[in-house]
Design a protein around this motif. Structure first.
Motif, PDB file in Angstrom:
ATOM      1  N   GLU A   1      -7.692  12.999   5.607  1.00 12.56           N
ATOM      2  CA  GLU A   1      -7.959  12.435   4.076  1.00 12.56           C
ATOM      3  C   GLU A   1      -7.960  14.034   3.594  1.00 12.56           C
ATOM      4  OE1 GLU A   1     -11.829  10.713   4.712  1.00 12.56           O
ATOM      5  OE2 GLU A   1     -10.627   9.028   4.345  1.00 12.56           O
TER       6      GLU A   1
ATOM      7  N   TYR B   1      -8.719  12.296  10.365  1.00 14.18           N
ATOM      8  CA  TYR B   1      -9.174  11.090   9.823  1.00 14.18           C
ATOM      9  C   TYR B   1      -9.806   9.968  11.524  1.00 14.18           C
ATOM     10  CZ  TYR B   1     -12.637   7.276   7.866  1.00 14.18           C
ATOM     11  OH  TYR B   1     -13.748   6.664   7.500  1.00 14.18           O
ATOM     12  N   ARG B   2      -8.565  10.201  11.517  1.00 18.29           N
ATOM     13  CA  ARG B   2      -8.498   9.347  12.832  1.00 18.29           C
ATOM     14  C   ARG B   2      -6.641   9.455  13.535  1.00 18.29           C
ATOM     15  NH1 ARG B   2      -7.899   6.020  16.367  1.00 18.29           N
ATOM     16  NH2 ARG B   2      -8.271   3.705  16.370  1.00 18.29           N
TER      17      ARG B   2
ATOM     18  N   ARG C   1     -12.891   3.744  -2.371  1.00 21.14           N
ATOM     19  CA  ARG C   1     -12.532   3.315  -0.998  1.00 21.14           C
ATOM     20  C   ARG C   1     -13.749   2.667  -0.313  1.00 21.14           C
ATOM     21  NH1 ARG C   1      -9.599   6.318   3.682  1.00 21.14           N
ATOM     22  NH2 ARG C   1     -12.273   6.567   4.606  1.00 21.14           N
TER      23      ARG C   1
ATOM     24  N   ILE D   1      -4.715   9.917  10.768  1.00 23.86           N
ATOM     25  CA  ILE D   1      -4.744   9.157   9.069  1.00 23.86           C
ATOM     26  C   ILE D   1      -5.519  10.874   8.814  1.00 23.86           C
ATOM     27  CG2 ILE D   1      -6.794   7.881   7.375  1.00 23.86           C
ATOM     28  CD1 ILE D   1      -5.899   5.902   9.687  1.00 23.86           C
TER      29      ILE D   1
ATOM     30  N   THR E   1      -9.931   0.668  12.044  1.00 26.23           N
ATOM     31  CA  THR E   1     -10.404   1.828  11.985  1.00 26.23           C
ATOM     32  C   THR E   1     -11.657   1.735  11.283  1.00 26.23           C
ATOM     33  OG1 THR E   1      -7.801   3.427  11.539  1.00 26.23           O
ATOM     34  CG2 THR E   1      -9.660   4.401  10.682  1.00 26.23           C
ATOM     35  N   HIS E   2     -12.036   2.955  11.634  1.00 19.08           N
ATOM     36  CA  HIS E   2     -13.342   2.956  10.664  1.00 19.08           C
ATOM     37  C   HIS E   2     -13.153   3.922   9.311  1.00 19.08           C
ATOM     38  CE1 HIS E   2     -18.159   3.739  10.059  1.00 19.08           C
ATOM     39  NE2 HIS E   2     -17.248   2.182   8.806  1.00 19.08           N
ATOM     40  N   MET E   3     -12.810   2.962   8.032  1.00 18.89           N
ATOM     41  CA  MET E   3     -12.887   3.842   6.404  1.00 18.89           C
ATOM     42  C   MET E   3     -14.415   3.602   6.426  1.00 18.89           C
ATOM     43  SD  MET E   3      -9.549   4.121   5.969  1.00 18.89           S
ATOM     44  CE  MET E   3      -8.085   3.959   6.405  1.00 18.89           C
ATOM     45  N   THR E   4     -15.018   5.097   5.851  1.00 18.50           N
ATOM     46  CA  THR E   4     -16.454   5.073   5.476  1.00 18.50           C
ATOM     47  C   THR E   4     -16.125   4.585   3.629  1.00 18.50           C
ATOM     48  OG1 THR E   4     -15.419   7.597   5.496  1.00 18.50           O
ATOM     49  CG2 THR E   4     -16.873   6.403   6.600  1.00 18.50           C
TER      50      THR E   4
ATOM     51  N   PHE F   1       0.657  -1.359   0.022  1.00 21.81           N
ATOM     52  CA  PHE F   1      -0.592   0.143  -0.282  1.00 21.81           C
ATOM     53  C   PHE F   1       0.622   0.899  -0.457  1.00 21.81           C
ATOM     54  CE2 PHE F   1      -2.107   3.709   2.675  1.00 21.81           C
ATOM     55  CZ  PHE F   1      -3.052   3.752   1.788  1.00 21.81           C
TER      56      PHE F   1
ATOM     57  N   ILE G   1     -15.844   5.937   0.013  1.00 23.54           N
ATOM     58  CA  ILE G   1     -15.317   6.844  -0.751  1.00 23.54           C
ATOM     59  C   ILE G   1     -15.571   7.179  -2.215  1.00 23.54           C
ATOM     60  CG2 ILE G   1     -13.089   8.798  -1.600  1.00 23.54           C
ATOM     61  CD1 ILE G   1     -12.279   8.342   1.101  1.00 23.54           C
TER      62      ILE G   1
ATOM     63  N   GLU H   1     -10.187  -1.291   8.880  1.00 23.13           N
ATOM     64  CA  GLU H   1      -8.916  -1.985   8.023  1.00 23.13           C
ATOM     65  C   GLU H   1      -8.400  -2.146  10.175  1.00 23.13           C
ATOM     66  OE1 GLU H   1      -7.052   1.776   6.644  1.00 23.13           O
ATOM     67  OE2 GLU H   1      -6.984   0.593   5.014  1.00 23.13           O
TER      68      GLU H   1
ATOM     69  N   LYS I   1      -1.468  -4.485   7.126  1.00 30.27           N
ATOM     70  CA  LYS I   1      -3.119  -3.615   7.314  1.00 30.27           C
ATOM     71  C   LYS I   1      -3.526  -4.455   7.046  1.00 30.27           C
ATOM     72  CE  LYS I   1      -3.141   0.871   6.111  1.00 30.27           C
ATOM     73  NZ  LYS I   1      -3.589   1.884   4.962  1.00 30.27           N
TER      74      LYS I   1
END
Lengths: 177, 386, 192, 366
Positions: B337, B343-344, A76, B335, A61-64, A22, A66, A81, A98
């Motif tokens: 954005e 974001y975090r 995304r 993190i 982490t909660h990734m919303t 990544f 995108i 994650e 990750k």
């Protein structure tokens, strides 16, 4: 030793299947399939050329979702994650691993047996984001009360109005002037 | 004697039942340095099982980090490890600056190093002072506070606050050094070094103190690495590891300093005394760093150009920045954005990891030792619970 | 047997040593002060209770916006587009972090955490938390007694500083003298 | 006072009882006032050692009334008894603990011939009665129904029982020299001089501390053991506040707590004054030069000197407390059984042989 080299070493040792690099704008990371996490971690710890012996941090982490603004394509996907920062004291290297999990059923094997330091971090991740670590010796909430509902660091979390009869309204309990 | 024992029929033996005593150490207890609760199962004076329970001081640090801007979050970082607020500021600012790709002026870097090393001395003084208190020696605590007071005065002079400084800012520092401030630090350092010797005479080499700490709470190097110990606790176990040297941030690569490690002078490598001794030696090293920084400090700006409080934005990306806090590796994983708010924001608090080793090393020690061990790993509960 | 004797001797020796250290400190001057009667001098830029210069404030809300805890409440009306008729400027010290951000963002430099003369009010002791929501418009700074105390402390400090400076100057003069003598010696040497 | 008691004895039983009450009143008065001073001394001394000011406000001069103010505060505090506590034991425990320290005052001569009871087993009486305090502490710990208190009580029991031995042995050593258990005689031995001595004279023996190397060692052992006996640092295990919160008096508050507090300070005084009497020549101001303390004025001065010595010893105890860390519980036992007891025995034997081979004149034994 940077992340690229670590990936190459993993490939050379034959455990690199499915692992991708990544490359964000800043720190790179290795993206590992959730089912292969424990194997890769064991190798990272035991292989003499790697020796990642210290688990620094486990982050959930909660990734919303995108979407690209123009094409409306999902760049995304929504999910959770889990990021493991692992350090090799011998080689003075730090690597981020990750794992992508689904939001509905975030499950991943625990690495607490490999790095005991991950024990409490995983508990905290469970507490805050709700990731279930399978095989964890003592997976229960660590910072919040045991009967707390919901996982506060998810982006869709709503702050409760009360807890055990205690009002949690934001307004201060003392009279306002 | 043996004959009389045999003469008794076996069924007439007096069955002395012993019962395991469960005892709650904390959340309100003088030796837990805050609101830590350790549930202890004890067999007489000997601890058989211990389970730390945390969360009494949880203040939603990471959640707040997702709702305030980067600039606004800096004063919150003061409040995690409140004994080393400068170092906390530094870590967070470095993390944000890494994301925002800011260039920090030279002078600001030097001021940052000076204040964080001063704060490290203050924090270690607090650690050894309260450690003495845990072991029943009151007076070293007051001496440590007297010296710490001088540091607080110096820091108060430059930033106006004594504990929660919010001095190191994103892009630089808040104020330039007042007139006479740098000279005052030199004066303090000259005053401080003999006082440290006094502390050694009073506490470090005291026979009772050595007996209370040597060979107690031994953390082997393997255990220390396994449980993610960092900072003085890892060094006390004999690992020469210091982020200031091994992963240099800010301008630490310009200074010459040693990394003291525990060598088991009074007992085993990795015992409480070693951890304590590493802290004492580290204060001396901090003094060395400050002296070098005072010699080298250049004139110039103290704030990077283009940092506006209300409109500061980060670029998107994620980064982990670790600094060597007095207590260990303090890391911020941010993190972003893009935009003003992260974001975090994840905090790697050293004390949090250090606490998890209690379960492993407390069993088998005596009750007084349990207090000594908890004191020797030097936790700050504000940081553990965040 | 050797360890036994060493333990006895060690414990006696280190105890005596420790007692020497405490004895040494017994004769040092105290470092604490009697607080309400004696004040510790505050440095310039001390962060205490805010003061607002209502005449130059332009009512731009920057301080309220930057505040991490939203503790500033301000309301005013513009009169003839020039003057401000102030209704409310409250700071809730239940929340305030004393982070100094509001002072830094102010474009007109009209809000301060110390008074311009460097004195500041800092005591927030109360038995009723609602009193901590202070009206900065009404807050007039230090009480008369406080002012007297501050002046006294400042005078004392000035006196001490003067004495110190004097001592330092004397020392310096002495050092200079030595130096000049040294130079003289050297000159003599070179002359020879 | 002895004479007073004797005179009143002739008057009948009621007068005798009255005289006893008066004596009790005197002792109680002293016991009430002494801790006020001792606590103030402790606070000021600790403050001085620690570069602090200490109490400065109450009473004007260096806060000399601070302790009284605190005492009044304690007296007016709510008297809390835990719900699950054993009420009877909880009630009487402070009194029992206090009695132990209080009763020892009876046999202490404050000046030549001034004592309430001239017991011929003086020292023995002190050793025996002072152990009663332990029972009070154990009762308190047990009755509180608190685990911390229980720990404190058990520690106290173990510690005090083990330190009785060295303290008794170390007191035996001067007794070998003197040959008498009466405290008055022990002081008399230290200031014994020629028959026709004037006001100032050279005493035969001098202070017992400097009588022989063995008594010097005994003095040291006595001092260390007495620290443990009155639960002072570095032996303050029973109340070790950083380990056991407050030890046996965790659950006590108000007046009841102050009884434990008084007990500690009175006991400090008792061991100090016994040390002063036995080893430091009582009311004799100088080691080898003695004075005649026979008229009332001189007796008053002698009492002052004795009190001064006791206060000095208390101050040394305070000094030690603010210097040393606390021992661990097993180290306290080790110190008692492996160090102090054997050393005291060795000293005892040494002293016996020393006396036997007759380096000095021995009035009692021969």
């Amino acid at each position: 030793m940077n992340t690229q080299e670590i990936l190459e070493t993993l490939n050379k040792d034959g455990v690199g299947q499915g692992i991708t690099l990544f490359e964000g704008p800043k720190d790179p990371a290795l993206v590992i399939p959730a089912d292969r996490l424990v194997g890769v971690c064991e190798h990272l710890k035991s292989a003499p050329s790697l020796q990642f012996d210290q688990c620094i941090l486990v982050t959930g982490t909660h990734m919303t979702e995108i979407r690209d603004k123009k094409t409306k394509e999902v760049t995304r996907a929504e999910g959770i994650e889990v990021i493991y920062h692992v350090r090799s004291l011998r080689h003075r290297a730090l690597v981020a691993l990750k794992v992508h999990l689904s939001l509905e059923d975030p499950r991943v094997s625990s690495v607490a047996s490999i790095w005991p330091a991950a024990d409490w971090h995983e508990r905290e991740t469970y507490d805050m984001v709700g990731v279930v670590f399978e095989g964890h010796p003592n997976l229960k909430r660590i910072l919040l009360p045991q009967d707390w509902e919901g996982f506060p660091l998810r982006k869709d979390y709503e702050f409760p109005k009360e807890y055990r009869g205690i009002s949690l309204e934001v307004d201060p309990p003392w009279p306002q002037q | 004697m043996a004959a009389t024992v045999e003469a008794r029929p076996p069924d007439k033996y007096v069955d002395v039942r012993t019962q395991e005593l469960q005892i709650n150490m904390g959340p309100q207890h003088p030796a837990t340095h805050g609101v830590l609760r350790v549930a202890i199962w004890a067999d007489g004076e000997i601890v058989t099982r211990a389970e730390p329970d945390i969360g009494y001081l949880h203040r939603c640090a990471e959640k707040i980090g997702e709702s305030v801007t980067h600039i606004q979050y800096v004063p919150y970082t003061d409040r995690y490890d409140y004994l080393a607020a400068m170092n906390n500021n530094l870590g967070y600012c470095l993390a944000v600056e890494k994301l925002a790709e800011l260039e920090i002026p030279e002078r600001a870097e030097y001021v940052r190093v000076i204040v964080s090393e001063l704060n490290r001395i203050a924090s270690h003084l607090m650690a050894i002072g309260t450690y003495g208190l845990d072991l029943g020696a009151f007076t070293p605590f007051f001496y440590a506070f007297r010296e710490r007071e001088e540091i607080l005065r110096i820091l108060e002079w430059i930033c106006g606050a004594r504990l929660t400084y919010n001095f190191i800012r994103i892009g630089g520092v808040m104020r330039d050094c007042p007139e006479g401030w740098l000279e005052d630090i030199t004066r303090f350092l000259d005053y401080f070094e003999p006082r440290l010797e006094e502390m050694n005479e009073l506490l470090t080499h005291n026979h009772i103190f050595v007996n209370r700490t040597a060979n107690i709470g031994v953390v082997s190097l393997e255990q220390a690495v396994k449980y993610g110990l960092t900072g003085p606790n890892l060094r006390g176990s004999g690992m020469r590891w210091d982020l200031r040297r091994d992963d240099p941030y800010s301008i630490y690569d310009r200074f010459e300093f040693d990394i003291p490690i525990g060598t088991g002078i009074k007992g085993t490598v990795g015992d409480c005394w070693d951890r304590y001794w590493v802290r004492i030696l580290e204060m001396g090293e901090s003094v060395r760093i400050i002296r070098q920084a005072l010699d080298q400090i250049p004139d110039g700006e103290i704030m990077a150009k283009g940092v506006r409080h209300l409109a500061f934005k980060c670029k998107a990306g994620e980064s982990y920045q670790a600094v060597e806090n007095p207590r260990g590796e303090l890391g911020y994983y941010l993190i972003s954005e893009g935009g003003q708010i992260s974001y975090r924001s994840r905090i790697r608090a050293p004390s949090f990891c250090h606490l998890s080793i209690l379960e492993e090393i407390l069993p088998g020690s005596m009750f007084g030792d349990a207090v000594a061990i908890i004191g020797s790993i030097d936790i700050v509960l504000g940081e553990v619970d965040r | 047997m050797f360890t036994y004797m060493r333990n006895v001797v060690d414990s006696l020796r280190t105890t005596v040593k420790g007692m020497q250290v405490t004895w040494k400190n017994l004769r040092r001057p105290e470092t604490t002060v009697e607080y309400p009667e004696q004040l510790v001098p505050l440095p310039e830029g001390y962060r205490g209770i805010h003061t607002l210069d209502t005449d130059i404030c332009i009512y731009c809300f920057q301080c309220a916006k930057i505040c991490p805890v939203d503790c500033i409440e301000m309301r005013a009306e513009r009169v003839e587009k020039k003057f401000l008729s102030w209704e409310v400027f409250n700071i809730d010290y239940n929340k305030c972090l004393f982070c100094d951000l509001c002072i830094e963002v102010c474009p007109k430099d009209c809000i301060h955490m110390d008074k311009r003369d460097g004195s500041a009010k800092f005591a927030l002791i109360t038995d009723d938390r609602s009193t901590l929501n202070l009206d900065i418009l009404e807050y007039k700074g230090l009480s008369e007694a406080d002012k007297v105390a501050v002046v006294k402390v400042r005078e004392e400090n000035a006196k001490k500083a003067a004495e110190k400076a004097k001592a330092a100057a004397e020392k310096k003069a002495a050092a200079d003298k030595d130096e000049s003598e040294d130079k003289k010696d050297k000159a003599d040497d070179s002359g020879k | 006072m002895e004479r007073l008691v004797g005179a009143l004895e002739g008057l009948g039983e009621s007068a005798f009882a009255l005289s006893l009450l008066m004596c009790a009143g005197v002792v109680l008065g002293f016991v009430g006032i002494w801790p006020l001073f001792a606590v103030w001394l402790e606070r000021k001394a600790s403050a001085d050692f620690q570069s602090r000011l200490g109490p400065m406000y109450v009473g004007g001069f260096h806060g000399w009334l601070q302790t009284l103010a605190d005492g009044i505060k304690l007296a007016f505090k709510e008297d809390l008894i835990p719900a699950q506590a054993n009420r009877v034991l909880f009630w009487i425990a402070p009194a029992v603990a206090f009695c132990g320290a209080f009763a020892t005052m009876v046999v202490i001569p404050i000046a030549q011939g001034v004592e309430i009871v001239n017991l011929d087993i003086g020292i023995f009486f002190i050793l025996a009665i002072s152990s009663v305090g332990t029972i009070g502490v154990v009762m308190a710990g047990w009755a509180s129904n608190n685990k911390w208190s229980l720990y404190g009580a058990v520690r106290e029991a173990a510690q005090l029982v083990s330190y009785e031995i060295p303290i008794a042995l170390s007191l035996m050593i001067p007794i070998i020299a003197v040959g008498n258990l009466r405290l008055g005689h022990i002081v008399g031995f230290q200031c014994a001089g020629p028959e026709d001595a004037g006001f100032v004279y050279l005493s035969h023996h001098g202070w017992l501390l400097f009588y022989s190397p063995w008594t010097l060692a005994a003095g040291l052992i006595y001092f260390v053991a007495s620290l443990a006996e009155c639960k002072r640092a570095p032996f303050d295990l029973p109340e070790a506040e950083s380990e056991l919160v407050s030890g046996f008096h965790t659950e006590y508050s108000g007046l009841r707590f102050s009884f434990f507090f008084l007990e500690e300070y009175v006991f400090m005084f008792v061991v100090s004054i016994v040390g002063a009497l036995v080893f430091l020549g009582g009311w004799q101001p100088l080691p080898f030069v003695s004075f005649q303390f026979d008229n009332p004025l001189m007796k008053l001065i002698g009492a002052g000197i004795l009190l001064g010595k006791a206060v000095f010893l208390v101050w040394v105890q305070i000094w030690l407390r603010w210097t040393l860390p606390r021992l661990r519980v097993d180290q306290v036992m080790t110190m008692g059984y492996k160090y102090l007891t054997p050393l005291a025995m060795l000293t005892l034997m040494g002293m016996a042989l020393y006396q036997y081979w007759g380096c000095r004149y021995i009035p009692g034994i021969l």
